[in-house]
Write a protein that holds these residues in place. Sequence first.
Motif, short mmCIF file in Angstrom:
data_model
loop_
_atom_site.label_atom_id
_atom_site.label_comp_id
_atom_site.label_asym_id
_atom_site.label_seq_id
_atom_site.Cartn_x
_atom_site.Cartn_y
_atom_site.Cartn_z
N ALA A 264 68.32 82.54 5.74
CA ALA A 264 67.34 83.20 5.94
C ALA A 264 67.07 84.67 5.95
N ILE A 265 68.34 85.37 6.33
CA ILE A 265 68.27 86.74 6.09
C ILE A 265 68.55 87.16 4.91
N ALA A 266 69.51 86.42 4.25
CA ALA A 266 69.92 86.65 2.80
C ALA A 266 68.71 86.50 1.91
N ALA A 267 67.92 85.46 2.16
CA ALA A 267 66.70 85.32 1.19
C ALA A 267 65.48 86.50 1.59
N GLY A 268 65.75 86.95 2.80
CA GLY A 268 64.79 88.43 2.87
C GLY A 268 63.59 88.03 3.78
N ASN A 269 63.77 86.86 4.64
CA ASN A 269 62.66 86.47 5.60
C ASN A 269 62.79 87.39 7.18
N CYS A 270 61.74 87.54 7.86
CA CYS A 270 61.65 87.53 9.20
C CYS A 270 62.00 86.16 9.80
N VAL A 271 62.65 86.28 10.96
CA VAL A 271 63.12 85.09 11.49
C VAL A 271 62.66 85.06 13.06
N VAL A 272 62.27 83.73 13.49
CA VAL A 272 62.19 83.48 14.90
C VAL A 272 63.50 82.41 15.16
N LEU A 273 64.49 82.81 15.86
CA LEU A 273 65.19 81.82 16.43
C LEU A 273 65.00 81.01 17.82
N SER B 158 72.20 73.88 25.72
CA SER B 158 73.44 74.63 25.74
C SER B 158 73.10 75.94 26.34
N LYS B 159 72.96 75.94 27.54
CA LYS B 159 72.43 77.24 28.40
C LYS B 159 73.48 78.47 28.24
N ASN B 160 74.58 78.21 28.25
CA ASN B 160 75.48 79.48 28.18
C ASN B 160 75.37 80.29 26.76
N ILE B 161 75.28 79.47 25.73
CA ILE B 161 75.32 79.90 24.31
C ILE B 161 73.80 80.37 24.23
N GLU B 162 72.93 79.74 24.83
CA GLU B 162 71.28 80.16 24.58
C GLU B 162 71.63 81.78 25.23
N LYS B 163 72.18 82.19 26.41
CA LYS B 163 71.95 83.39 27.08
C LYS B 163 72.60 84.23 26.41
N VAL B 164 73.76 84.07 25.88
CA VAL B 164 74.45 85.00 24.77
C VAL B 164 73.44 85.42 23.66
N LEU B 165 73.07 84.36 22.85
CA LEU B 165 72.30 84.54 21.79
C LEU B 165 71.05 85.48 22.24
N ALA B 166 70.45 85.08 23.29
CA ALA B 166 69.27 85.88 23.77
C ALA B 166 69.44 87.32 24.16
N GLU B 167 70.59 87.44 24.89
CA GLU B 167 70.70 88.71 25.42
C GLU B 167 71.48 89.81 24.35
N VAL B 168 72.31 89.18 23.52
CA VAL B 168 73.45 89.84 22.96
C VAL B 168 72.87 89.92 21.48
N LEU B 169 72.64 89.01 20.93
CA LEU B 169 72.49 88.94 19.35
C LEU B 169 71.33 90.07 18.77
N PRO B 170 70.19 90.08 19.71
CA PRO B 170 69.14 91.05 19.19
C PRO B 170 69.75 92.32 18.90
N ARG B 171 70.92 92.77 19.74
CA ARG B 171 71.30 94.23 19.74
C ARG B 171 71.81 94.69 18.49
N TYR B 172 72.17 93.36 17.67
CA TYR B 172 72.75 93.62 16.16
C TYR B 172 71.76 93.37 15.07
N LEU B 173 70.59 93.07 15.41
CA LEU B 173 69.83 92.87 14.48
C LEU B 173 68.39 93.88 14.60
N ASP B 174 67.71 93.76 13.53
CA ASP B 174 66.63 94.87 13.58
C ASP B 174 65.57 93.93 14.35
N GLN B 175 65.17 94.16 15.39
CA GLN B 175 64.30 93.39 16.35
C GLN B 175 62.79 93.77 15.88
N SER B 176 62.51 94.59 14.91
CA SER B 176 61.16 94.29 14.38
C SER B 176 61.02 92.97 13.36
N CYS B 177 62.33 92.61 13.02
CA CYS B 177 61.94 91.45 11.84
C CYS B 177 62.67 90.34 12.58
#
Length: 468
Positions: free
Chosen positions: A128-137, A143-162
């Motif tokens: 989705a990123i490679a194709a140039g889209n904005c994404v809602v994950l 799987s609550k522990n992975i969910e927590k990491v994705l919610a708390e940590v992943l946004p720090r590495y991506l443009d949160q406006s997109c």
Amino acid sequence: MDPFEDTLRRLREAFGAGRTRPAEFRAAQLQGLGRFLRDNKQRLQDALAEDLGKSVFESEVSEIAISQSEVDSTLRNLRAWMKDESVSKNLATQLDSAFIRKEPFGLVLIIAPWNYPLNLTLVPLVGAIAAGNCVVLKPSEVSKNIEKVLAEVLPRYLDQSCFAVVLGGPPETAQLLEHKFDYIFFTGSPHVGKIVMAAAAKHLTPVTLELGGKNPCYVDDNCDPQTVANRVAFFRYFNAGQTCVAPDYVLCSREMQERLLPALQSAITRFYGDNPQNSPSLGRIINQKHFKRLQGLLGCGRVAIGGQSDESARYIAPTVLVDVQETEPVMQEEIFGPILPLLTVSSLDEAIAFINRREKPLALYAFSNSDQVVRRVLAQTSSGGFCGNDGFMHMTLASLPFGGVGASGMGRYHGKFSFDTFSHHRACLLRSPGMEKVNDIRYPPHSPRDLRLLLLAMEQHSCNCVLL
């Protein structure tokens, strides 16, 4: 108030402003995703161990490394994939420019499952990123522990406006699906897939549905039983059987079953020891609900190997069932656990007929020393993917599309297939504003000669002719 409205508005505004379209932006986001995987490797491994009891080996092979490989491969190929694709032309358009442009859809929703909660969230995200889209994950709340990491940590590495990660269970997902998206990518059960597709239909939103099903495994008499047992056991019990492409049941002759049972026992003992509950290599069932469901399936047929369970540890032993009837519950639903039914058939013809009267599976496996037998199973059946003489190794090739057919899903991804899935392939023809004389034959009043010439000019030719 709608908890998603502000987030979706922000992402739509970013897409409308063209932020995600430049190759440089896409590459920067993919690089951020790669850093997320490298910087948080230990935290991700710990979360996967807590959620599913995954060993470091399983976490690395099936979650972290495969996601990193997808990022790296996409970065290497991104600019080539983004280029306009020239197409052949007919005589009437020889002086024009005809090409396919790969455009982003816009705002994409990715709904991920719990069984491979990192891989099945991030690999579609890469496309989705490679194709140039904005994404809602929307990661799985199960799987609550992975969910927590994705919610708390992943946004720090991506443009949160997109990009945004949203949380919640079925009620929140249902509310999210009331909104209009430009594309929806869902991985999960056929039951929920129907709900997603119905919600998408209200807005005429295109979808990819990565579902499941009961994956057959045919074992020919002309086989080494220990080799088959090693491969089938490894792929059946990987991730405690919670894999959508795992062999779901075996079809073989009664003679092969008698040879296969001791070989399967030998493989299970070699892999997991005399007491598999103590093995660090065997995962755990995701939660009590699924444990109870699987425990109920142990009553089908007769337990030939395993069958032990421990609810407090969410443990079910690697199990083989025999004397199973086609009408029993274990053959009516995808097992999604470490239980393997063996069913006997009298011939290859009977096995193929058995497979073909059921819904088309996500994967199909055939074992035989005879290439002719393997190719016959391939030719006379249909499935999302096929592998001869092994388990789901076809999944390791980004050059092969991954996806289902019929009840096992629609659409495909992995590698360039992911980029194509999240891209609108726009047909483009750029014509000259001059040279109007050549168009005279298409304008009224028409003559038989004009019709013949126009039909000739519109024929598709493989040669690159030029209009002199």
